[in-house]
Design a protein around this motif. Structure first.
Motif, PDB file in Angstrom:
ATOM      1  N   GLY A 240       0.818  -1.212   0.000  1.00 42.57           N
ATOM      2  CA  GLY A 240       0.000   0.000   0.000  1.00 42.57           C
ATOM      3  C   GLY A 240       0.849   1.257   0.000  1.00 42.57           C
ATOM      4  O   GLY A 240       0.541   2.236  -0.711  1.00 42.57           O
ATOM      5  N   ALA A 241       1.930   1.246   0.768  1.00 43.36           N
ATOM      6  CA  ALA A 241       2.830   2.402   0.807  1.00 43.36           C
ATOM      7  C   ALA A 241       3.552   2.591  -0.521  1.00 43.36           C
ATOM      8  O   ALA A 241       3.705   3.723  -1.010  1.00 43.36           O
ATOM      9  N   ALA A 242       3.995   1.485  -1.131  1.00 42.50           N
ATOM     10  CA  ALA A 242       4.670   1.583  -2.426  1.00 42.50           C
ATOM     11  C   ALA A 242       3.735   2.146  -3.493  1.00 42.50           C
ATOM     12  O   ALA A 242       4.163   2.879  -4.395  1.00 42.50           O
ATOM     13  N   MET A 243       2.451   1.851  -3.380  1.00 41.43           N
ATOM     14  CA  MET A 243       1.469   2.337  -4.341  1.00 41.43           C
ATOM     15  C   MET A 243       1.177   3.821  -4.158  1.00 41.43           C
ATOM     16  O   MET A 243       1.050   4.563  -5.142  1.00 41.43           O
ATOM     17  N   ALA A 244       1.059   4.274  -2.902  1.00 38.77           N
ATOM     18  CA  ALA A 244       0.427   5.576  -2.663  1.00 38.77           C
ATOM     19  C   ALA A 244       1.245   6.556  -1.848  1.00 38.77           C
ATOM     20  O   ALA A 244       0.742   7.630  -1.522  1.00 38.77           O
ATOM     21  N   ALA A 245       2.507   6.231  -1.520  1.00 39.60           N
ATOM     22  CA  ALA A 245       3.273   7.134  -0.650  1.00 39.60           C
ATOM     23  C   ALA A 245       4.593   7.580  -1.252  1.00 39.60           C
ATOM     24  O   ALA A 245       5.440   8.122  -0.537  1.00 39.60           O
ATOM     25  N   THR A 246       4.786   7.380  -2.568  1.00 46.58           N
ATOM     26  CA  THR A 246       5.997   7.913  -3.186  1.00 46.58           C
ATOM     27  C   THR A 246       5.940   9.438  -3.167  1.00 46.58           C
ATOM     28  O   THR A 246       4.874  10.044  -3.166  1.00 46.58           O
ATOM     29  N   ALA A 341      -6.814  -0.780   0.456  1.00 50.76           N
ATOM     30  CA  ALA A 341      -7.427  -0.083   1.595  1.00 50.76           C
ATOM     31  C   ALA A 341      -6.409   0.835   2.265  1.00 50.76           C
ATOM     32  O   ALA A 341      -6.732   1.966   2.659  1.00 50.76           O
ATOM     33  N   ALA A 342      -5.165   0.363   2.393  1.00 49.87           N
ATOM     34  CA  ALA A 342      -4.112   1.193   2.977  1.00 49.87           C
ATOM     35  C   ALA A 342      -3.785   2.378   2.072  1.00 49.87           C
ATOM     36  O   ALA A 342      -3.554   3.503   2.550  1.00 49.87           O
ATOM     37  N   ALA A 343      -3.778   2.151   0.767  1.00 49.88           N
ATOM     38  CA  ALA A 343      -3.537   3.249  -0.175  1.00 49.88           C
ATOM     39  C   ALA A 343      -4.621   4.313  -0.052  1.00 49.88           C
ATOM     40  O   ALA A 343      -4.343   5.516  -0.122  1.00 49.88           O
ATOM     41  N   GLY A 344      -5.857   3.875   0.137  1.00 53.84           N
ATOM     42  CA  GLY A 344      -6.936   4.842   0.338  1.00 53.84           C
ATOM     43  C   GLY A 344      -6.690   5.705   1.562  1.00 53.84           C
ATOM     44  O   GLY A 344      -6.923   6.924   1.536  1.00 53.84           O
ATOM     45  N   ARG A 345      -6.206   5.098   2.621  1.00 52.21           N
ATOM     46  CA  ARG A 345      -5.869   5.853   3.837  1.00 52.21           C
ATOM     47  C   ARG A 345      -4.780   6.878   3.533  1.00 52.21           C
ATOM     48  O   ARG A 345      -4.870   8.051   3.931  1.00 52.21           O
ATOM     49  N   LEU A 346      -3.746   6.454   2.814  1.00 47.96           N
ATOM     50  CA  LEU A 346      -2.620   7.349   2.519  1.00 47.96           C
ATOM     51  C   LEU A 346      -3.019   8.472   1.569  1.00 47.96           C
ATOM     52  O   LEU A 346      -2.463   9.577   1.638  1.00 47.96           O
ATOM     53  N   LEU A 347      -3.969   8.212   0.684  1.00 52.19           N
ATOM     54  CA  LEU A 347      -4.427   9.228  -0.271  1.00 52.19           C
ATOM     55  C   LEU A 347      -5.563  10.078   0.286  1.00 52.19           C
ATOM     56  O   LEU A 347      -6.006  11.021  -0.368  1.00 52.19           O
ATOM     57  N   SER A 348      -6.052   9.716   1.470  1.00 53.48           N
ATOM     58  CA  SER A 348      -7.174  10.421   2.107  1.00 53.48           C
ATOM     59  C   SER A 348      -8.437  10.378   1.247  1.00 53.48           C
ATOM     60  O   SER A 348      -9.126  11.388   1.057  1.00 53.48           O
ATOM     61  N   ILE A 349      -8.734   9.179   0.709  1.00 50.55           N
ATOM     62  CA  ILE A 349      -9.973   9.007  -0.055  1.00 50.55           C
ATOM     63  C   ILE A 349     -10.713   7.789   0.486  1.00 50.55           C
ATOM     64  O   ILE A 349     -10.147   6.958   1.198  1.00 50.55           O
ATOM     65  N   ASN A 350     -11.984   7.686   0.126  1.00 48.20           N
ATOM     66  CA  ASN A 350     -12.820   6.548   0.505  1.00 48.20           C
ATOM     67  C   ASN A 350     -12.641   5.442  -0.539  1.00 48.20           C
ATOM     68  O   ASN A 350     -13.074   5.607  -1.683  1.00 48.20           O
ATOM     69  N   PRO A 351     -12.033   4.314  -0.183  1.00 54.02           N
ATOM     70  CA  PRO A 351     -11.787   3.282  -1.191  1.00 54.02           C
ATOM     71  C   PRO A 351     -12.981   2.377  -1.464  1.00 54.02           C
ATOM     72  O   PRO A 351     -12.833   1.376  -2.170  1.00 54.02           O
ATOM     73  N   PHE A 352     -14.159   2.704  -0.934  1.00 54.93           N
ATOM     74  CA  PHE A 352     -15.290   1.790  -1.047  1.00 54.93           C
ATOM     75  C   PHE A 352     -16.471   2.343  -1.850  1.00 54.93           C
ATOM     76  O   PHE A 352     -17.451   1.640  -2.054  1.00 54.93           O
ATOM     77  N   ASP A 353     -16.412   3.588  -2.301  1.00 54.09           N
ATOM     78  CA  ASP A 353     -17.502   4.100  -3.129  1.00 54.09           C
ATOM     79  C   ASP A 353     -17.043   4.224  -4.575  1.00 54.09           C
ATOM     80  O   ASP A 353     -15.859   4.036  -4.892  1.00 54.09           O
ATOM     81  N   GLN A 354     -17.981   4.510  -5.464  1.00 52.66           N
ATOM     82  CA  GLN A 354     -17.692   4.630  -6.893  1.00 52.66           C
ATOM     83  C   GLN A 354     -18.687   5.588  -7.532  1.00 52.66           C
ATOM     84  O   GLN A 354     -19.490   5.201  -8.384  1.00 52.66           O
ATOM     85  N   PRO A 355     -18.646   6.860  -7.151  1.00 49.87           N
ATOM     86  CA  PRO A 355     -19.681   7.805  -7.587  1.00 49.87           C
ATOM     87  C   PRO A 355     -19.761   8.002  -9.085  1.00 49.87           C
ATOM     88  O   PRO A 355     -20.857   8.229  -9.624  1.00 49.87           O
ATOM     89  N   ASP A 356     -18.634   7.910  -9.775  1.00 47.82           N
ATOM     90  CA  ASP A 356     -18.667   8.195 -11.202  1.00 47.82           C
ATOM     91  C   ASP A 356     -19.072   6.995 -12.037  1.00 47.82           C
ATOM     92  O   ASP A 356     -19.437   7.135 -13.206  1.00 47.82           O
ATOM     93  N   VAL A 357     -19.015   5.792 -11.458  1.00 48.99           N
ATOM     94  CA  VAL A 357     -19.616   4.638 -12.128  1.00 48.99           C
ATOM     95  C   VAL A 357     -21.123   4.849 -12.203  1.00 48.99           C
ATOM     96  O   VAL A 357     -21.768   4.605 -13.231  1.00 48.99           O
ATOM     97  N   GLU A 358     -21.684   5.334 -11.115  1.00 47.53           N
ATOM     98  CA  GLU A 358     -23.126   5.575 -11.081  1.00 47.53           C
ATOM     99  C   GLU A 358     -23.532   6.684 -12.048  1.00 47.53           C
ATOM    100  O   GLU A 358     -24.585   6.612 -12.689  1.00 47.53           O
ATOM    101  N   SER A 359     -22.704   7.726 -12.175  1.00 39.79           N
ATOM    102  CA  SER A 359     -23.056   8.821 -13.084  1.00 39.79           C
ATOM    103  C   SER A 359     -23.075   8.357 -14.529  1.00 39.79           C
ATOM    104  O   SER A 359     -23.924   8.792 -15.328  1.00 39.79           O
ATOM    105  N   ALA A 360     -22.151   7.474 -14.909  1.00 38.25           N
ATOM    106  CA  ALA A 360     -22.143   6.946 -16.268  1.00 38.25           C
ATOM    107  C   ALA A 360     -23.364   6.076 -16.533  1.00 38.25           C
ATOM    108  O   ALA A 360     -23.937   6.092 -17.630  1.00 38.25           O
ATOM    109  N   LYS A 361     -23.795   5.308 -15.529  1.00 38.78           N
ATOM    110  CA  LYS A 361     -25.008   4.496 -15.674  1.00 38.78           C
ATOM    111  C   LYS A 361     -26.219   5.393 -15.902  1.00 38.78           C
ATOM    112  O   LYS A 361     -27.073   5.113 -16.751  1.00 38.78           O
ATOM    113  N   ALA A 362     -26.305   6.473 -15.132  1.00 40.69           N
ATOM    114  CA  ALA A 362     -27.439   7.390 -15.263  1.00 40.69           C
ATOM    115  C   ALA A 362     -27.457   8.037 -16.647  1.00 40.69           C
ATOM    116  O   ALA A 362     -28.525   8.189 -17.268  1.00 40.69           O
TER     117      ALA A 362
END
Length: 538
Positions: A240-246, A341-362
């Motif tokens: 997670g750190a290698a992904m999101a903390a460089t 999940a750890a990368a989400g913590r490091l990036l300060s985002i919610n790793p469990f939602d997908q708001p723009d997937v829903e917008s494309a469906k709409a």
């Protein structure tokens, strides 16, 4: 016993050294496995509180093993040995990699293109169809189910013995399926789709196809305690750190199979990472590499080599940023979920939602309802290709497909940008088109992704719209050879896939992204696109 290994060099190693101690100090791993929903901040707490059961699936999914085996034996006794999976996103990508790794056949139907769907509706006398939908309202999956129901009826086959439904308890699909007499397997409702590899969504189709799902759970269980430990050696925290903390953030993650036994693992990891992290204008863009040496590593990228379990070589210490990740499939599924999940913590985002997937469906639903409207006239018609430029006045005086591609690439940020190719085509017939990603990467020196539509809408589609505004988008569409009506609905699959492509493009434009739409109107269209991409200078 399974094992996991995560070793790094360059910027990735520095990120691990700088970020992991803080994750250990705040007890991120143990709190994650205790399902602490506060780890991603107050705004994410409500969603996280309903999405963390995946940490215990290696144990809680055990009752499915016997249920799946019994159903498989029953079907085989009836001569049913062909498994078709109707599902999107995590519902299809996890079984695809599980079955490919196990070497067992599975027909994955994750398209609404009528030519693709029609090709899957065959050999019905020996076919069982697994319909997987967490919400029960996914239009692609509902449409596929209706087509198979009609096909079974036309063939005189009892669909209730040939369709297995996997869905969340209480979903609209569950009651409808039970009322119709179908077998229903309930999934864990406290797990999001892209974290569902070890739920019924991943296990039922894989087990029916012949994969050893008990071994998969054994592998995951053998590393659960390791991944839950607040220790600097925890491979989930390290990855997670290698992904999101460089520092500065290398927000492109190249995924390369480098001896791993997990076939096609990059495609599953791609949707997990992109859909989980691509939001609020930031995120990690995964780029699945087809083979070694195809892409140079840009300054804003980290290379992840997916190595075999017997891999002992350490990454080159002089490498700019590289991570080697090894482990058996079940263990790696859990590892990457923890790391994301750890990368989400490091990036300060919610790793469990997908708001723009829903917008494309709409947006797709809106276009489908307005299907009588004529499409906009093309900006250019060049032989077998119609050209439309969306999202600004950037096409200039382009008069050919090649000119249009040049104009799109001229919008590309040479230091931070990426190119996304999105093909709403028959994946089997036009498989060779995927090579244009390598060609574009070589032309531009920038990360280039390739996605089959609408499959990618449940994957990188979230990152395209919610991540950094650095992408330029090449969409390829066609008119199906033969349309296919959806029984019980007032639209055809051809109309639906066109609405999905149009809805995706419109949301990208709304987010300020340039989109070049190349619509194929003749048999020479794919060759013309391939040739155009190969020409010119970025």
């Amino acid at each position: 016993m399974s094992s996991l290994s995560v070793s790094a060099a360059g910027a990735a190693a520095k990120a691990i050294a700088s970020a992991v101690p803080a994750l250990v100090e705040e007890r991120f791993a143990s709190r994650l496995f205790a399902q602490d929903a506060t780890l991603w901040g107050a705004e994410a707490e409500d969603e996280a509180s309903k999405r963390l059961s995946w940490v215990g699936l290696a144990r809680s999914s055990r009752p499915l093993v016997g249920e799946i085996a019994a159903l498989r034996d029953e079907l085989r006794a009836d001569g049913v040995d062909r498994v078709v999976l109707c599902g999107m996103g995590g519902s299809s990508l996890a079984p695809e990699v599980i079955c490919a790794t196990a070497g067992v056949p599975l027909v994955v139907l994750d398209s609404s293109h009528p030519d693709v769907v029609r090709a899957a509706v065959t050999d019905l006398e020996r076919t069982v169809v697994v319909v997987s939908s967490k919400s029960g309202s996914t239009v692609e999956t509902d449409s596929q189910r209706r087509v198979f129901e009609q096909a079974f009826a036309d063939a005189g086959i009892d669909a209730t013995r040939r369709i297995v439904v996997v869905t969340d308890p209480g979903s609209p699909l569950e009651q409808e399926a039970r009322d119709a007499g179908y077998r229903v397997v309930s999934a864990d409702p406290q797990v999001g789709g892209r974290y569902s590899a070890l739920t019924a969504f991943g296990l039922v189709p894989s087990g029916l196809a012949g994969a050893d799902v008990e071994e998969l759970l054994d592998d995951a269980e053998s590393v659960t305690d390791l991944l839950a430990e607040d220790d600097e050696a925890n491979p989930g925290l390290r990855l997670g750190a290698a992904m999101a903390a460089t520092d500065p953030l290398r927000d492109k993650l190249y995924l390369l199979e480098h001896g791993t036994q997990a076939a096609g693992f990059g495609d599953w990891a791609e949707q997990l990472i992109a859909e989980s992290t691509g939001k609020q204008g930031r995120g990690i863009l995964p780029v699945v590499l087809p083979s070694p040496g195809d892409r140079a590593l840009p300054d804003d990228a980290t290379l992840v080599r997916l190595v075999g379990t017997d891999h002992e070589e350490e990454p080159d210490s002089s490498a700019p940023s590289v991570v080697d990740v090894g482990g058996t499939l079940g263990a790696q599924l859990l590892l990457w979920e923890v790391a994301t999940a750890a990368a989400g913590r490091l990036l300060s985002i919610n790793p469990f939602d997908q708001p723009d997937v829903e917008s494309a469906k709409a947006a797709a639903r809106g276009l489908l309802e307005a299907k009588g409207d004529a499409p906009a006239s093309p900006d250019v018609t060049d032989g077998d290709v119609e050209v439309r430029a969306l999202g600004g006045d950037w096409l200039g005086d382009a008069s050919t497909v090649s000119d249009a591609v040049d104009a799109l690439l001229a919008q590309l940020d040479p230091e931070h940008g990426y190119v996304a190719v999105m093909a709403y085509l028959d994946r089997a017939e036009h498989a060779g088109l995927a090579q244009v990603a390598t060609t574009l990467a070589e032309r531009t020196g920038r990360p280039t992704t390739f996605g089959w539509g609408p499959r990618f809408l449940h994957s990188t589609g979230q990152y395209h719209k919610g991540g950094p505004a650095t992408g330029v988008f090449l969409q390829v569409t066609d008119t199906p050879r033969e349309d296919l009506p959806v029984p019980g609905r007032d639209f055809t699959l051809g109309e639906f896939v066109a609405a999905q492509a149009g809805g995706d493009a419109s949301v990208l434009v709304d987010h300020g992204r340039p989109v070049l739409v190349l619509h194929l109107i003749g048999d020479g269209g794919v060759a013309a696109v391939t040739s155009a991409v190969s020409q010119g200078d970025a």
